[in-house]
Motif scaffolding. Structure first.
Motif, PDB file in Angstrom:
ATOM      1  N   GLU A  58       0.603  -1.097   0.053  1.00 27.35           N
ATOM      2  CA  GLU A  58       0.360   0.042   0.228  1.00 27.35           C
ATOM      3  C   GLU A  58       0.928   1.353   0.121  1.00 27.35           C
ATOM      4  N   SER A  61       2.293   1.262  -3.554  1.00 30.16           N
ATOM      5  CA  SER A  61       1.422   2.402  -4.395  1.00 30.16           C
ATOM      6  C   SER A  61       1.184   3.849  -4.481  1.00 30.16           C
ATOM      7  N   LEU A 119      -0.924  -6.997  -4.568  1.00 29.44           N
ATOM      8  CA  LEU A 119      -1.847  -6.140  -3.228  1.00 29.44           C
ATOM      9  C   LEU A 119      -3.169  -7.068  -3.488  1.00 29.44           C
TER      10      LEU A 119
END
Length: 235
Positions: A58, A61, A119
């Motif tokens: 996360e 990203s 993910l």
């Protein structure tokens, strides 16, 4: 025929072996509890590691999105500068910078797709496994609760077993007690065993004719001439 003294020694041996069983159980419980606690710690570590992997993806990203936004802002800046320059070489230089920035965005978009795919996979695996892992923890916690309960019971059994052994020991005469303690110190239980035919059931070896005769006569405490255990003859 078994003499009265030997009968009392057999009773003491029975109480002694029961005491050893209780003591062994009491020693085993902490080890079993430690093993269960270690399993719980391992499961929790696995859960935390999975959460950490998701968190890292996360974060990656978001970092890519930030980098892309920064580059896109730079492209807008380069295009605005192109409107202001007058020389062709300056215009071409800015065009080159815009192309380079566009390539970086393309690379980042590929990275982002890879990260997002990873993910999704990590979240899927975690969602599928988290429930089972928590159930596994619950099972181990129940096992620990049972062990704690059992430990309390065994401690009570220990007091009773010690009292029973002391009572049986108190009923022996000194020669019998001395012989029992002497044999018990050096051998693994049982230390008082039956003579079957002419074979000691402790070491499973044949005793001499003289020893066999003494055991059957039951006039005195007789030991195996191979292993040293006390022998009795059950007719």
């Amino acid at each position: 025929m078994v003499s009265e003294a030997l009968t009392k020694m057999l009773i003491l041996q029975d109480r002694d072996m029961k005491l050893q069983q209780v003591e062994d159980a009491l020693q085993t419980i902490p080890k079993d509890r430690q093993a269960a606690e270690a399993k719980i710690a391992k499961i929790n570590a696995d859960i935390e590691a999975a959460r950490q992997r998701i968190k890292e993806l996360e974060t990656r990203s978001k970092t890519i999105e930030t980098e892309m936004a920064s580059i896109e802002a730079q492209i807008v800046k380069y295009k605005n500068q192109q409107l202001q320059v007058k020389k062709n070489e300056e215009y071409q230089a800015l065009t080159h910078e815009i192309e380079m920035a566009g390539n970086k965005i393309s690379d980042l978009e590929s990275d982002e797709l890879e990260v997002l795919y990873g993910l999704d996979e990590e979240r899927k695996v975690f969602a599928e496994s988290e429930g089972k892992l928590k159930d596994d923890i619950a099972l181990e916690e129940k096992a620990i609760a049972r062990l704690n309960e059992r430990e309390g019971e065994v401690k009570g059994e220990l007091d009773a077993a010690r009292a029973a052994k002391a009572d049986a020991d108190s009923k022996l005469d000194n020669p019998s007690r001395s012989k029992y303690n002497q044999v018990a110190r050096g051998l693994k239980m049982p230390v008082i065993v039956e003579l079957s035919g002419q074979t000691c059931k402790g070491c499973h070896m044949k005793v001499s004719n003289a020893i066999a005769s003494d055991v059957k006569a039951a006039q005195e405490i007789t030991t195996c001439d191979n292993c040293g255990r006390v022998l009795y003859y059950a007719d």
